[in-house]
Design a protein around this motif. Structure first.
Motif, PDB file in Angstrom:
ATOM      1  N   ARG A 164       0.830  -1.207   0.000  1.00 28.78           N
ATOM      2  CA  ARG A 164       0.000   0.000   0.000  1.00 28.78           C
ATOM      3  C   ARG A 164       0.867   1.262   0.000  1.00 28.78           C
ATOM      4  N   ARG A 165       2.038   1.145  -0.598  1.00 24.23           N
ATOM      5  CA  ARG A 165       3.016   2.231  -0.582  1.00 24.23           C
ATOM      6  C   ARG A 165       2.443   3.528  -1.145  1.00 24.23           C
ATOM      7  N   LEU A 176      -1.142  18.854  -8.243  1.00 25.09           N
ATOM      8  CA  LEU A 176      -0.795  18.423  -6.887  1.00 25.09           C
ATOM      9  C   LEU A 176      -0.612  16.914  -6.759  1.00 25.09           C
ATOM     10  N   PRO A 177      -1.405  16.078  -7.457  1.00 18.41           N
ATOM     11  CA  PRO A 177      -1.153  14.631  -7.360  1.00 18.41           C
ATOM     12  C   PRO A 177       0.182  14.202  -7.950  1.00 18.41           C
ATOM     13  N   ALA A 178       0.823  15.062  -8.744  1.00 16.21           N
ATOM     14  CA  ALA A 178       2.108  14.687  -9.343  1.00 16.21           C
ATOM     15  C   ALA A 178       3.174  14.475  -8.275  1.00 16.21           C
ATOM     16  N   TYR A 179       3.073  15.177  -7.141  1.00 21.67           N
ATOM     17  CA  TYR A 179       4.081  15.011  -6.087  1.00 21.67           C
ATOM     18  C   TYR A 179       4.096  13.585  -5.534  1.00 21.67           C
ATOM     19  N   PRO A 180       2.971  13.054  -5.031  1.00 23.42           N
ATOM     20  CA  PRO A 180       3.018  11.666  -4.551  1.00 23.42           C
ATOM     21  C   PRO A 180       3.297  10.663  -5.665  1.00 23.42           C
ATOM     22  N   ILE A 181       2.906  10.959  -6.890  1.00 21.73           N
ATOM     23  CA  ILE A 181       3.204  10.050  -7.997  1.00 21.73           C
ATOM     24  C   ILE A 181       4.711   9.979  -8.238  1.00 21.73           C
ATOM     25  N   ILE A 182       5.382  11.124  -8.180  1.00 26.12           N
ATOM     26  CA  ILE A 182       6.837  11.136  -8.347  1.00 26.12           C
ATOM     27  C   ILE A 182       7.521  10.476  -7.162  1.00 26.12           C
ATOM     28  N   MET A 183       7.020  10.712  -5.948  1.00 26.19           N
ATOM     29  CA  MET A 183       7.587  10.028  -4.785  1.00 26.19           C
ATOM     30  C   MET A 183       7.404   8.514  -4.907  1.00 26.19           C
ATOM     31  N   ASP A 184       6.266   8.099  -5.446  1.00 20.88           N
ATOM     32  CA  ASP A 184       6.013   6.675  -5.624  1.00 20.88           C
ATOM     33  C   ASP A 184       6.941   6.080  -6.671  1.00 20.88           C
ATOM     34  N   TRP A 185       7.345   6.878  -7.666  1.00 22.70           N
ATOM     35  CA  TRP A 185       8.343   6.417  -8.648  1.00 22.70           C
ATOM     36  C   TRP A 185       9.622   5.996  -7.925  1.00 22.70           C
ATOM     37  N   PRO A 236      -3.324   9.303  -7.321  1.00 15.34           N
ATOM     38  CA  PRO A 236      -2.057   8.553  -7.328  1.00 15.34           C
ATOM     39  C   PRO A 236      -2.200   7.047  -7.187  1.00 15.34           C
ATOM     40  N   ASP A 237      -3.067   6.592  -6.299  1.00 13.10           N
ATOM     41  CA  ASP A 237      -3.204   5.149  -6.094  1.00 13.10           C
ATOM     42  C   ASP A 237      -3.702   4.464  -7.361  1.00 13.10           C
ATOM     43  N   ARG A 238      -4.619   5.098  -8.075  1.00  8.03           N
ATOM     44  CA  ARG A 238      -5.126   4.524  -9.321  1.00  8.03           C
ATOM     45  C   ARG A 238      -4.047   4.491 -10.391  1.00  8.03           C
ATOM     46  N   ILE A 239      -3.244   5.544 -10.452  1.00  6.61           N
ATOM     47  CA  ILE A 239      -2.162   5.589 -11.437  1.00  6.61           C
ATOM     48  C   ILE A 239      -1.129   4.502 -11.146  1.00  6.61           C
ATOM     49  N   ALA A 240      -0.808   4.308  -9.870  1.00 10.22           N
ATOM     50  CA  ALA A 240       0.179   3.289  -9.502  1.00 10.22           C
ATOM     51  C   ALA A 240      -0.314   1.888  -9.826  1.00 10.22           C
ATOM     52  N   LYS A 241      -1.582   1.625  -9.555  1.00  6.93           N
ATOM     53  CA  LYS A 241      -2.133   0.293  -9.836  1.00  6.93           C
ATOM     54  C   LYS A 241      -2.115  -0.027 -11.326  1.00  6.93           C
ATOM     55  N   LYS A 242      -2.281   0.998 -12.152  1.00 12.73           N
ATOM     56  CA  LYS A 242      -2.251   0.789 -13.605  1.00 12.73           C
ATOM     57  C   LYS A 242      -0.841   0.900 -14.176  1.00 12.73           C
TER      58      LYS A 242
END
Length: 385
Positions: free
Chosen positions: A123-124, A303-312, A255-261
């Motif tokens: 669940r990162r 704003l969602p780009a920040y957690p998406i980049i951190m998730d990268w 972000p969670d949806r983007i990561a799952k896909k």
């Protein structure tokens, strides 16, 4: 006890950001109360970006070496910053407290990725998004209610909510952190950090993040004087507030949806040209409806780009260097964002000139996304056991 530690982390991050901009809504009033020029009081907020630039890489490396110790250091210094201000309202004591918070902030922000990866691998993305949401909410809270709190009871009521939240946060952390296991290394990961610096994808996401932060900071800082040139300065604050509100919704949902896909790169490639077109349109024609619609949409997407980049970083960097990688990306992004935000002051004489300036970094961000590999082409890091 992970849930209690995570709750404490969320609260202490909220407090850290609230400490940062506590005085921003009431600079004039507080400067008169404590008897210092408004510029000296405004300097307190500047300590945060200064110390982030200085400490982002060292803090990341220290977190990689001994996460528990340096995470606790960041939480403790933040707690002192929030609560210590009750001991004296003297400016120089307030500066000491602010410096404590400024020192602690990079240890907290750079802990997002390694914390989520070590304790919540499955669940990162969700945990990073929640921590990012807390980061934004802390800033919004201080800016939104600061004037009202100060009006109720001066500095005591201005400081009270943040101090209470920080106290609950540190208690949650202290009572649970000893029961949670974290990675510890014997020495600094100097060789591994050199490998981090050589990774092109980290340079690219650092640049993308920097252009994004610069765009948002420029809107928050310079939109009002730029719009004043066309008689719309009065709606600037409401437009930025709408962007933040929609952005927080985006952080909670996207972000969670983007990561799952596994579509992080695709998301960044899609939103940057959309935002560039929105700003470019306002170069040629502008009205109040466009400002609310376009800037609000930009906030929702940016704003969602920040957690998406951190998730990268969490997805494609080994756990042993995630703090260092986060620090490196943070340094790259802040250098770009600070330079662009300072440069914007020369382009606010007219709205069309301002939006031309804003459009350029977003366009460069889009070009940068073309250099970023697709998620499925990235190699997953080897996990040491």
């Amino acid at each position: 006890m992970k849930w209690l530690l995570t709750l404490g982390f969320i609260l202490i991050v909220f407090a850290s950001q609230a400490v940062w901009v506590t005085f921003s809504p009431v600079l004039t009033q507080v400067s008169q109360e404590i008897g210092v020029p408004v510029e000296m009081l405004g300097f307190l907020a500047i300590t945060y970006p200064i110390f982030f630039l200085i400490l982002t890489i060292p803090s990341g490396m220290l977190l990689d070496k001994n996460f528990r110790l340096w995470f606790l250091f960041g939480a403790t210094t933040t707690f002192f910053a929030a609560v210590g201000r009750f001991l004296s309202f003297n400016y120089y004591w307030l500066l000491v407290c602010q410096l404590s918070g400024a020192i602690g902030q990079p240890f907290l922000l750079n802990a997002f990725v390694p914390y989520a990866s070590q304790l919540y691998e499955e669940r990162r993305t969700m945990i990073i998004s929640i921590l990012s949401l807390s980061m934004y909410l802390g800033t919004v809270f201080a800016l939104a209610v600061g004037l009202e709190l100060y009006g109720i009871g001066k500095l005591q009521t201005l400081f009270l909510p943040t101090a209470a939240i920080a106290t609950i946060g540190i208690l949650c952390i202290l009572t649970s952190i000893g029961r949670v296991r974290f990675h510890v290394t014997e020495k600094f990961v100097i060789k591994e950090f050199r490998a981090v610096v050589k990774r092109r994808d980290l340079w690219v996401i650092g640049a993308i993040l920097g252009f994004g932060i610069a765009t948002f900071d420029n809107l928050a800082t310079w939109l009002e004087p730029a719009l004043e040139s066309v008689g719309l300065g009065g709606i600037a604050g409401d437009a930025v507030a709408l962007a933040i509100i929609l952005g927080l919704i985006g952080v909670a949902l996207i972000p969670d949806r983007i990561a799952k896909k596994n579509t992080r790169t695709i998301y960044l490639r899609l939103i940057t040209p959309i935002i560039a077109v929105l700003f470019a349109t306002m170069i040629f024609t502008i009205n109040d409806l466009m400002i609310f619609a376009f800037i609000g949409t930009s906030g929702l997407l940016m704003l969602p780009a920040y957690p998406i980049i951190m998730d990268w970083i969490g997805k494609f960097c080994a756990r042993e260097v995630q703090g260092s990688a986060t620090g490196f990306v943070g340094l790259t992004s802040r250098v770009i964002s600070v330079a662009l935000t300072l440069g914007a002051m020369y382009f606010i004489s007219h709205a069309s000139l301002y939006f031309t300036y804003i459009t350029l970094p977003v366009s460069i961000a889009f070009i940068s996304t073309l250099l970023l590999p697709r998620d499925h082409k990235m190699k997953l890091p080897q996990v040491n056991t």
